[in-house]
Design a protein around this motif. Sequence first.
Motif, PDB file in Angstrom:
ATOM      1  N   GLN A  53      10.531 -56.485 -17.574  1.00 45.20           N
ATOM      2  CA  GLN A  53      11.722 -55.858 -18.155  1.00 45.20           C
ATOM      3  C   GLN A  53      12.253 -56.655 -19.348  1.00 45.20           C
ATOM      4  OE1 GLN A  53      13.047 -52.755 -16.735  1.00 45.20           O
ATOM      5  NE2 GLN A  53      10.901 -53.039 -16.184  1.00 45.20           N
ATOM      6  N   GLU A  54      12.669 -55.914 -20.370  1.00 45.48           N
ATOM      7  CA  GLU A  54      13.217 -56.556 -21.560  1.00 45.48           C
ATOM      8  C   GLU A  54      14.592 -57.136 -21.237  1.00 45.48           C
ATOM      9  OE1 GLU A  54      14.806 -55.304 -25.985  1.00 45.48           O
ATOM     10  OE2 GLU A  54      13.937 -53.785 -24.657  1.00 45.48           O
ATOM     11  N   VAL A  55      14.786 -58.419 -21.575  1.00 49.23           N
ATOM     12  CA  VAL A  55      16.048 -59.074 -21.269  1.00 49.23           C
ATOM     13  C   VAL A  55      17.117 -58.570 -22.239  1.00 49.23           C
ATOM     14  CG1 VAL A  55      17.184 -61.281 -20.954  1.00 49.23           C
ATOM     15  CG2 VAL A  55      14.747 -61.082 -20.475  1.00 49.23           C
ATOM     16  N   ARG A  56      18.254 -58.167 -21.691  1.00 54.74           N
ATOM     17  CA  ARG A  56      19.265 -57.525 -22.533  1.00 54.74           C
ATOM     18  C   ARG A  56      20.614 -58.206 -22.460  1.00 54.74           C
ATOM     19  NH1 ARG A  56      18.626 -51.019 -21.864  1.00 54.74           N
ATOM     20  NH2 ARG A  56      16.381 -50.913 -22.160  1.00 54.74           N
ATOM     21  N   TRP A  57      20.640 -59.496 -22.740  1.00 56.17           N
ATOM     22  CA  TRP A  57      21.924 -60.149 -22.908  1.00 56.17           C
ATOM     23  C   TRP A  57      22.168 -60.340 -24.409  1.00 56.17           C
ATOM     24  CZ3 TRP A  57      19.383 -63.415 -18.762  1.00 56.17           C
ATOM     25  CH2 TRP A  57      19.819 -63.031 -17.486  1.00 56.17           C
ATOM     26  N   CYS A  58      23.412 -60.672 -24.766  1.00 54.13           N
ATOM     27  CA  CYS A  58      23.717 -60.861 -26.178  1.00 54.13           C
ATOM     28  C   CYS A  58      22.989 -62.105 -26.710  1.00 54.13           C
ATOM     29  CB  CYS A  58      25.219 -61.068 -26.377  1.00 54.13           C
ATOM     30  SG  CYS A  58      26.235 -59.760 -25.665  1.00 54.13           S
ATOM     31  N   PRO A  59      22.654 -62.101 -27.999  1.00 57.29           N
ATOM     32  CA  PRO A  59      22.030 -63.298 -28.572  1.00 57.29           C
ATOM     33  C   PRO A  59      22.919 -64.529 -28.337  1.00 57.29           C
ATOM     34  CG  PRO A  59      21.931 -61.488 -30.120  1.00 57.29           C
ATOM     35  CD  PRO A  59      22.787 -61.023 -28.978  1.00 57.29           C
ATOM     36  N   GLY A  60      22.307 -65.611 -27.888  1.00 58.01           N
ATOM     37  CA  GLY A  60      23.045 -66.842 -27.695  1.00 58.01           C
ATOM     38  C   GLY A  60      23.714 -66.961 -26.349  1.00 58.01           C
ATOM     39  N   CYS A  61      23.585 -65.940 -25.497  1.00 58.70           N
ATOM     40  CA  CYS A  61      24.240 -65.959 -24.184  1.00 58.70           C
ATOM     41  C   CYS A  61      23.672 -67.094 -23.331  1.00 58.70           C
ATOM     42  CB  CYS A  61      24.025 -64.630 -23.477  1.00 58.70           C
ATOM     43  SG  CYS A  61      24.781 -64.581 -21.830  1.00 58.70           S
ATOM     44  N   GLY A 116       9.933 -42.400 -10.420  1.00 55.15           N
ATOM     45  CA  GLY A 116       8.671 -43.046 -10.069  1.00 55.15           C
ATOM     46  C   GLY A 116       8.711 -44.550 -10.174  1.00 55.15           C
ATOM     47  N   HIS A 117       8.684 -45.064 -11.410  1.00 58.12           N
ATOM     48  CA  HIS A 117       8.579 -46.522 -11.576  1.00 58.12           C
ATOM     49  C   HIS A 117       9.840 -47.248 -11.151  1.00 58.12           C
ATOM     50  CE1 HIS A 117      10.982 -46.090 -15.223  1.00 58.12           C
ATOM     51  NE2 HIS A 117      10.162 -45.115 -15.598  1.00 58.12           N
ATOM     52  N   GLY A 118      11.002 -46.581 -11.239  1.00 56.55           N
ATOM     53  CA  GLY A 118      12.222 -47.178 -10.714  1.00 56.55           C
ATOM     54  C   GLY A 118      12.900 -48.163 -11.638  1.00 56.55           C
ATOM     55  N   ASP A 119      12.388 -48.343 -12.855  1.00 64.50           N
ATOM     56  CA  ASP A 119      13.096 -49.215 -13.787  1.00 64.50           C
ATOM     57  C   ASP A 119      14.406 -48.546 -14.199  1.00 64.50           C
ATOM     58  OD1 ASP A 119      10.964 -50.917 -13.638  1.00 64.50           O
ATOM     59  OD2 ASP A 119      10.019 -50.185 -15.490  1.00 64.50           O
ATOM     60  N   ILE A 120      15.343 -49.350 -14.700  1.00 65.55           N
ATOM     61  CA  ILE A 120      16.611 -48.782 -15.155  1.00 65.55           C
ATOM     62  C   ILE A 120      16.335 -47.727 -16.220  1.00 65.55           C
ATOM     63  CG2 ILE A 120      18.793 -49.283 -16.327  1.00 65.55           C
ATOM     64  CD1 ILE A 120      18.532 -52.160 -15.330  1.00 65.55           C
ATOM     65  N   SER A 121      17.024 -46.606 -16.109  1.00 64.73           N
ATOM     66  CA  SER A 121      16.843 -45.575 -17.128  1.00 64.73           C
ATOM     67  C   SER A 121      18.172 -44.890 -17.414  1.00 64.73           C
ATOM     68  CB  SER A 121      15.821 -44.529 -16.667  1.00 64.73           C
ATOM     69  OG  SER A 121      15.856 -43.413 -17.549  1.00 64.73           O
ATOM     70  N   TYR A 122      18.522 -44.838 -18.687  1.00 68.73           N
ATOM     71  CA  TYR A 122      19.731 -44.120 -19.096  1.00 68.73           C
ATOM     72  C   TYR A 122      19.380 -42.791 -19.767  1.00 68.73           C
ATOM     73  CZ  TYR A 122      21.946 -48.716 -18.440  1.00 68.73           C
ATOM     74  OH  TYR A 122      22.382 -49.905 -17.924  1.00 68.73           O
ATOM     75  N   ASP A 123      18.114 -42.417 -19.641  1.00 69.71           N
ATOM     76  CA  ASP A 123      17.629 -41.208 -20.297  1.00 69.71           C
ATOM     77  C   ASP A 123      18.318 -39.976 -19.687  1.00 69.71           C
ATOM     78  OD1 ASP A 123      15.708 -39.587 -21.849  1.00 69.71           O
ATOM     79  OD2 ASP A 123      15.022 -39.017 -19.849  1.00 69.71           O
TER      80      ASP A 123
END
Lengths: 362, 639, 108
Positions: free
Chosen positions: A33-41, B485-492
């Motif tokens: 999963q792509e990490v989605r915190w603010c830059p510098g967090c 299916g995959h269960g990842d977070i989705s806001y679609d």
Amino acid sequence: MTLQDLDIPRLRGLDLVPTSSDKQTARDYSSDQEVRWCPGCGDYAVLKAVQSFLPDLGLRRENIVFVSGIGCSSRFPYYLDTYGMHSIHGRAPSIATGIATAREDLSVWVVTGDGDALSIGGNHLVHALRRNVNMTILLFNNRIYGLTKGQYSPTSEAGKVTKSTPVGSIDHPFNPVSLALGAEATFVARTIDSDRKHLTSVLSAAAAHRGTALVEIYQNCPIFNDGAFDAVKDGDTKADAIVPLVHGEPIAFGTGGSKGLVRDSLTGGVKVALVAEVGIENVLVHDAHNSDPTMAFAISRLTDGGVLRQAPIGIFRQVERPTYDDQARAQVAATRAATAPDQTPEAQLAALLGGGDTWTVG
Amino acid sequence: MSTSETPVKQLDRVVIRFAGDSGDGMQLTGDRFTQESAVFGNDLVTLPNFPAEIRAPQGTLPGVSSFQVHVADHNILTPGDAPDVLVAMNPAALRANLADLRPGATIIVDTHEFTARNLQKAGYAADPLATLEEPGNALEAFQVHPVNLTGMTVEAVKEFGISRKDAARAKNMFALGLLSWLYGRPTEPTVTFLERRFAKAPAIRDANLTAFRAGWNFGETTETFAITYAVKPAPMQPGRYRNITGNLALAYGLVAAGVRSGLPVFLGSYPITPASDILHELSKHKALGVTTFQAEDEIAGVGSAIGASFAGALGVTTTSGPGVALKSEAIGLAVMTELPLVVVDVQRGGPSTGLPTKTEQSDLLQAMFGRNGDAPVPVIAPQSPGDCFDAAIEAARIAVTYRTPVMLLSDGYLANGSAPWRIPAVDGLPAIEPGFATGPNHTKADGTEEFWPYLRDDETLARPWAIPGTAGLEHRIGGLEKGDGHGDISYDPANHDLMTRTRAAKIARIADSLPPLVVDDPSGCSNVLVVGWGSTYGPIGAAVRQVRAAGGKVAQVHLRHLNPFPKDLGEILRSYDRVLVPEMNMGQLSLLLRGTYLVDAIGFNVVRGLPIKAAELADTIHELIDAASDTPSRREALR
Amino acid sequence: MTYVIAQPCVDVRDRACVDECPVDCIYQGERMLYIQPDECVDCGACEPVCPAEAIFYADDVPDEWTDYIAINAEVFDGLGQPGGAGNHGPLGADHPRIQALETEGAGA
């Protein structure tokens, strides 16, 4: 049945968790999963430290569970390739209690923040600590609400101007370490997001602890509370700001160890003194294993509720006390052993249903 | 004990109410009389009724506690609308219960407690016992037996050297002894019970046994009672029986679900009336692998149960209405994460703290809709104390099979009321298959295998349950919307629409596993259908019997599954001219039936904190039958 | 993964990124700055502040500069993880290939 009757082995934190002989790296613990915190967090630094540290535990990855509540830091479990649950606001300790009590073979971690753990979930935190459930709680304290975009938190300094306090907060803040010690937590520590070495050493000790380990992590929010911990991070100030706690060592700090902690006979607490004036022999030697939390609490008071200028960093308290989950399992095991251990569950159930006053028709 | 020479009159049924101060031990007295009758072989139904205060001010009306038992030589369904016998241990107990008695009822009062002070506390300007001989007195319609229960008890037990207070406390056993004689009950169960209960306090044990025997002997020797009564055993299906309360049966059902699924049961709970007994009971069954966790609050109770479910246990939380309100967000989490969870709501009068010790069915809509978002949860309800056992197993079956939280709606009447229960054979109980995931279920484009936590079973739409410790199936779940299916977070947007519909479809699929409804319509040509759910089964059944006995034609159907409804319900509803829905709420099932099927459901709604009275309901059914016969029949048209 | 400083930094060394880095993992060479890849926590604070647009996430380094991924790492061979540029001070050297680069204006 009393505690003495229960056969509770003396265990270390992860003694019942299966180990792996496979060579593991931080990459094994990184999810896709792509990490989605603010830059510098500061959360990035903690994530990296945890991903790098978990392989050192040598556990089977499938036996590790991270549970979080709601808030910026609570995204943490998504980024680790272990079992995990991103739950609801403030409730992670109660969910983790269920996991830890149901399964002795899991390494259970809670990731939470100052709002999650101390505001909406304050009740669950103190009760987990007093019960001493076998889990490690990482409390990311950035002294602000990040995910809701910048309101003051229960650790924000009084007078703080935020979106919800345009003329300054009138809330008196919590000191998380004092709170945990007040709940008689068996392991309480504080560390700093950017000090990977110290952070890792505290995590290692926390993981090795059997019972609830609370680790407060000073974590910078570069968007809504940037610089909150500059005093303990800046090269110019940190020597005087960090009061280092090392078990068995005199609590001395400042340039060249010029300052030290001594007992304050006026308040019954501790105060900072110049070593040259009081003599190194009178400087307190840190005893994290003291069964009485009083001194640890006194030391925790050195962090004031205002803008951070000074903070004890390290392990305040590390003592042994039977854990809730070990005792719960021991009660189940002892009752099983004492009640028809040779019977199948079906036979036991039949005996249960047919117990009491019965009569037969036909 | 010797048998009486007094003439015996045969009765087919009798309703007895024991009433006294909260501290007088009326619940125990009633329970013992019930056990004696159960062992004797009568059919019976009980109705305990007690104040919320542990000890309300002594001698006052709010402090009155009562226990009603209906004993019969035939199958019965309710605790009885109006007692035939009232045992009143003080003036308040007399005053509080008098209005419920049928004319001609027998009243036994403890004269010792009819003091000026107690009369005043009960609101009597004058002692009603003083004017019994006078025409037109307040108790003229009844047969009153003034008996110095306390005085005779104290006299009987003085040899044991216990305090006067302890001696007087045995008066409930004196009353029980007297009633046991009057109705020819077997005494051995109570003797055995007292010996066991007070084994560690010999003086108290002997005092109670002596008081019990003295009460019996008083009946035999006094000339107060001209006749005694007998109620023959009721014909019942062959088998082994015990008397059981709803809470006990529900706890046993949860234990049984654990055994039949092979899952350890984990109960996370916070004490609340009237559900606490389930926590107490389950905490005794560690030998069967049951773990109970008394949490710091309702939310932690459900949270820990969700955690235990994630870890592979059968997670259960027990509460009452106010607790469900607190658990709502967590139940939503279980909906989103699709984890098995049984939520037991032993309903009580509401809103807010309401009537903690009184019964109501007013949490149905909360169970259905009391969450944010579209969060469908299956809802089921037991219809009798013994049925709580089967309903608990059914709740666990649905929870585990469909990976969903399930609401199990008991109520205060079922919880504390009791009835004979035929003990089931364990191997005949439904088996529950957890079916843990053991390996990957999806192949990536590059050929590597992986685990998708939200890939569903074609038939049930259930997702896989992969528990920690299973290598290769590491995954994260949570409250944020999942990608299909995959269960990842989705806001679609389209995905959320799909997932919302999928969650609803999964719950709807449960209906595929339900048996057809049983409509009780002996004449086959009724125009009126009575639809009920939960604990109103007894009163509705009794009312329907009364109507039929009077020549009326009426059909009855009772719902165990409130969500989803059984598939044939719509057709059944539409085939009757009038649909009557009796409920102990303001019309919650009516609203659901109207909304779901567009039928003109007519409510019969009573919220007095007590079960519906069968006679009142029967009157309403008669009126509906009359009204229906004035209009062209839909059933005629259908035929 | 890590962030990487590439060619546009050479002989610029603006240092805006150093102020921004929360873990102090950007070290100063003689001609450019280097990110210690094991100390970098991937937070991305440095990338938007660089006036020379010299910083890239490792996956996004333009093709012509992909060798800078190795250059950032190799400059720490023998140094390991110094644990913070502030404490450690300037490296006092450059990667050999940076050292070998011709300076601007010196002609090709």
